[in-house]
Motif scaffolding. Structure first.
Motif, PDB file in Angstrom:
ATOM      1  N   SER A   8     -37.383 -18.058  15.006  1.00  0.00           N
ATOM      2  CA  SER A   8     -38.271 -17.812  13.865  1.00  0.00           C
ATOM      3  C   SER A   8     -37.837 -18.623  12.646  1.00  0.00           C
ATOM      4  N   LEU A   9     -36.532 -18.780  12.445  1.00  0.00           N
ATOM      5  CA  LEU A   9     -36.036 -19.606  11.340  1.00  0.00           C
ATOM      6  C   LEU A   9     -36.428 -21.068  11.534  1.00  0.00           C
ATOM      7  N   LEU A  10     -36.389 -21.533  12.775  1.00  0.00           N
ATOM      8  CA  LEU A  10     -36.806 -22.909  13.062  1.00  0.00           C
ATOM      9  C   LEU A  10     -38.303 -23.085  12.828  1.00  0.00           C
ATOM     10  N   GLU A  11     -39.083 -22.076  13.223  1.00  0.00           N
ATOM     11  CA  GLU A  11     -40.523 -22.125  12.962  1.00  0.00           C
ATOM     12  C   GLU A  11     -40.782 -22.174  11.452  1.00  0.00           C
ATOM     13  N   THR A  12     -40.011 -21.395  10.693  1.00  0.00           N
ATOM     14  CA  THR A  12     -40.168 -21.374   9.249  1.00  0.00           C
ATOM     15  C   THR A  12     -39.812 -22.723   8.636  1.00  0.00           C
ATOM     16  N   LEU A  39     -39.977  -8.937  12.109  1.00  0.00           N
ATOM     17  CA  LEU A  39     -39.935 -10.206  11.373  1.00  0.00           C
ATOM     18  C   LEU A  39     -41.342 -10.563  10.908  1.00  0.00           C
ATOM     19  N   VAL A  40     -41.444 -11.109   9.699  1.00  0.00           N
ATOM     20  CA  VAL A  40     -42.707 -11.636   9.180  1.00  0.00           C
ATOM     21  C   VAL A  40     -42.454 -13.094   8.801  1.00  0.00           C
ATOM     22  N   PHE A  41     -43.125 -14.012   9.475  1.00  0.00           N
ATOM     23  CA  PHE A  41     -42.866 -15.430   9.249  1.00  0.00           C
ATOM     24  C   PHE A  41     -44.106 -16.244   9.576  1.00  0.00           C
ATOM     25  N   LYS A  73     -45.633 -18.988  11.858  1.00  0.00           N
ATOM     26  CA  LYS A  73     -45.464 -19.686  13.125  1.00  0.00           C
ATOM     27  C   LYS A  73     -46.067 -21.074  13.007  1.00  0.00           C
ATOM     28  N   PHE A  74     -45.273 -22.089  13.296  1.00  0.00           N
ATOM     29  CA  PHE A  74     -45.708 -23.468  13.125  1.00  0.00           C
ATOM     30  C   PHE A  74     -46.712 -23.841  14.210  1.00  0.00           C
ATOM     31  N   LYS A  75     -47.862 -24.367  13.768  1.00  0.00           N
ATOM     32  CA  LYS A  75     -48.872 -24.866  14.691  1.00  0.00           C
ATOM     33  C   LYS A  75     -49.003 -26.377  14.571  1.00  0.00           C
ATOM     34  N   ASN A  76     -49.209 -26.853  13.370  1.00  0.00           N
ATOM     35  CA  ASN A  76     -49.186 -28.282  13.071  1.00  0.00           C
ATOM     36  C   ASN A  76     -48.893 -28.437  11.592  1.00  0.00           C
ATOM     37  N   ALA A  77     -48.891 -29.681  11.121  1.00  0.00           N
ATOM     38  CA  ALA A  77     -48.505 -29.936   9.735  1.00  0.00           C
ATOM     39  C   ALA A  77     -49.435 -29.257   8.741  1.00  0.00           C
ATOM     40  N   MET A  78     -50.676 -28.996   9.131  1.00  0.00           N
ATOM     41  CA  MET A  78     -51.639 -28.392   8.219  1.00  0.00           C
ATOM     42  C   MET A  78     -51.852 -26.906   8.460  1.00  0.00           C
ATOM     43  N   THR A  79     -51.337 -26.386   9.548  1.00  0.00           N
ATOM     44  CA  THR A  79     -51.623 -24.998   9.908  1.00  0.00           C
ATOM     45  C   THR A  79     -50.338 -24.271  10.266  1.00  0.00           C
ATOM     46  N   GLN A  80     -50.085 -23.177   9.553  1.00  0.00           N
ATOM     47  CA  GLN A  80     -48.996 -22.260   9.893  1.00  0.00           C
ATOM     48  C   GLN A  80     -49.584 -20.859   9.937  1.00  0.00           C
ATOM     49  N   VAL A  81     -49.329 -20.152  11.014  1.00  0.00           N
ATOM     50  CA  VAL A  81     -49.987 -18.866  11.255  1.00  0.00           C
ATOM     51  C   VAL A  81     -49.039 -17.726  10.860  1.00  0.00           C
ATOM     52  N   PRO A  82     -49.387 -16.914   9.849  1.00  0.00           N
ATOM     53  CA  PRO A  82     -48.552 -15.751   9.506  1.00  0.00           C
ATOM     54  C   PRO A  82     -48.475 -14.784  10.692  1.00  0.00           C
ATOM     55  N   THR A  83     -47.257 -14.404  11.055  1.00  0.00           N
ATOM     56  CA  THR A  83     -47.035 -13.645  12.286  1.00  0.00           C
ATOM     57  C   THR A  83     -46.056 -12.507  12.041  1.00  0.00           C
ATOM     58  N   CYS A  84     -46.317 -11.372  12.671  1.00  0.00           N
ATOM     59  CA  CYS A  84     -45.369 -10.255  12.713  1.00  0.00           C
ATOM     60  C   CYS A  84     -44.804 -10.158  14.125  1.00  0.00           C
ATOM     61  N   GLN A  85     -43.492 -10.168  14.243  1.00  0.00           N
ATOM     62  CA  GLN A  85     -42.844 -10.059  15.553  1.00  0.00           C
ATOM     63  C   GLN A  85     -41.841  -8.910  15.517  1.00  0.00           C
ATOM     64  N   GLN A  86     -42.079  -7.908  16.332  1.00  0.00           N
ATOM     65  CA  GLN A  86     -41.166  -6.770  16.383  1.00  0.00           C
ATOM     66  C   GLN A  86     -39.933  -7.130  17.197  1.00  0.00           C
ATOM     67  N   LEU A  87     -38.775  -6.897  16.597  1.00  0.00           N
ATOM     68  CA  LEU A  87     -37.505  -7.191  17.266  1.00  0.00           C
ATOM     69  C   LEU A  87     -36.874  -5.952  17.881  1.00  0.00           C
ATOM     70  N   VAL A  88     -36.982  -4.837  17.170  1.00  0.00           N
ATOM     71  CA  VAL A  88     -36.363  -3.580  17.616  1.00  0.00           C
ATOM     72  C   VAL A  88     -37.393  -2.469  17.472  1.00  0.00           C
ATOM     73  N   PRO A  89     -37.639  -1.661  18.529  1.00  0.00           N
ATOM     74  CA  PRO A  89     -37.204  -1.926  19.907  1.00  0.00           C
ATOM     75  C   PRO A  89     -37.917  -3.139  20.481  1.00  0.00           C
ATOM     76  N   MET A  90     -37.292  -3.770  21.458  1.00  0.00           N
ATOM     77  CA  MET A  90     -37.817  -5.006  22.006  1.00  0.00           C
ATOM     78  C   MET A  90     -39.151  -4.758  22.710  1.00  0.00           C
ATOM     79  N   VAL A  91     -40.116  -5.639  22.434  1.00  0.00           N
ATOM     80  CA  VAL A  91     -41.420  -5.564  23.092  1.00  0.00           C
ATOM     81  C   VAL A  91     -41.700  -6.907  23.745  1.00  0.00           C
TER      82      VAL A  91
END
Length: 296
Positions: free
Chosen positions: A240-244, A175-177, A179-197
């Motif tokens: 991740s959808l909620l963070e988005t 996933l590439v999304f 990540k919500f930090k605050n109203a002014m800052t959102q951090v682009p993040t890669c999260q591997q789903l498969v295989p699970m880490v």
């Protein structure tokens, strides 16, 4: 120099724009409170589920026939990237940050000789990647953002990913999304789903204890993993959808606030130009009247 009529029209147009951006800012702020609360409430559950499955996976480590969602296909050739963006714009660099990180990941994987596939979520992601990477897109999901995010959206997306994995069409899913930090800052993040880490933050509670906990599973560990891994996939996607959603509303609120401030500054600047132009015209008219009177 613009005429007084043109300046009045420009000032009126900017005032109308300021009303719109101010209203959009208030709407985004109202949505942000709900979206932020949902995103923050989902984080502990998603983290706890990853830790629990990590403990289950440790109990079955080394056994043959591990589920593909846990161990993958045993290869690392085909990567599925799932960029999460909004359906609408007017939210600053929120979507472009995800686009940039996804493109960087695509180029890195292709330089390593890997095959890349895309499953964009959000109309902005689909429109962006359709221009240069249309041949990599295998499916799309739109209409999720801009409202309360239903769990069914994550469930359907999880089922699609699981079906691709079981069919042997992908080996790794990421996933590439934002990540919500605050109203002014959102951090682009890669999260591997498969295989699970396991994330380092998820491993800390277990690593802090010197004692190894002993569990008795009922039913057996393999059966539990078969049941829980698809659910975990859906939960991680949902988080991740909620963070988005929270990041989108925060970015839109900040962008509309900046637009409202800029509109105010433009109005002040144009008003000064308007007043100076008006005064100049009045002065010129007086000079013409006085000059005519003296000539007579």
């Amino acid at each position: 120099m613009a005429s007084l009529k043109e300046l009045r029209a420009r000032i009126g147009s900017i005032k109308s724009t300021r009303k719109i951006t101010s209203a959009m800012k208030m709407v985004a702020a109202a949505k942000l409170r709900r979206a932020q609360a949902s995103a923050e409430a989902a984080r502990p559950y998603a983290a706890a589920m990853r830790r629990m499955l990590g403990e289950l996976a440790a109990a079955t480590k080394g056994e043959d026939g591990a589920p593909r969602l846990l161990a993958g296909t045993g290869q690392d050739k085909v990567h599925l990237l799932v960029p999460l963006t909004s359906d609408r714009g007017l939210c600053g660099g929120f979507n472009s940050n995800v686009h940039r990180l996804t493109v960087q990941t695509i180029r890195r994987l292709q330089s390593e000789g890997k095959t890349v596939k895309l499953l964009p979520v959000g109309r902005r992601a689909f429109n962006f990647f359709s221009r240069d990477y249309a041949d990599l897109i295998i499916d799309k999901v739109v209409g999720v953002s801009g409202k309360e995010v239903p769990f069914s959206a994550a469930s359907n997306l999880g089922e699609k990913i699981n079906a691709l994995l079981e069919a042997g069409e992908i080996d790794v899913c990421t996933l590439v999304f934002n990540k919500f930090k605050n109203a002014m800052t959102q951090v682009p993040t890669c999260q591997q789903l498969v295989p699970m880490v396991m994330d380092e933050a998820d491993e800390k509670p277990a690593a802090a204890s010197n004692d190894v906990a002993l569990y008795e599973f009922e039913p057996d560990e393999g059966t539990l993993l078969e049941m829980l891994l698809p659910r975990n996939l859906q939960v991680q996607i949902y988080a991740s959808l909620l963070e988005t959603a929270a990041g989108e509303n925060g970015a839109r609120m900040t962008a509309m606030d900046n637009a409202t401030r800029n509109a105010g500054r433009s109005i002040d600047s144009l008003s000064q130009v308007y007043n100076r132009t008006r005064q100049t015209n009045i002065t010129n008219e007086l000079i013409e009247i006085i000059s005519g009177a003296q000539a007579v």
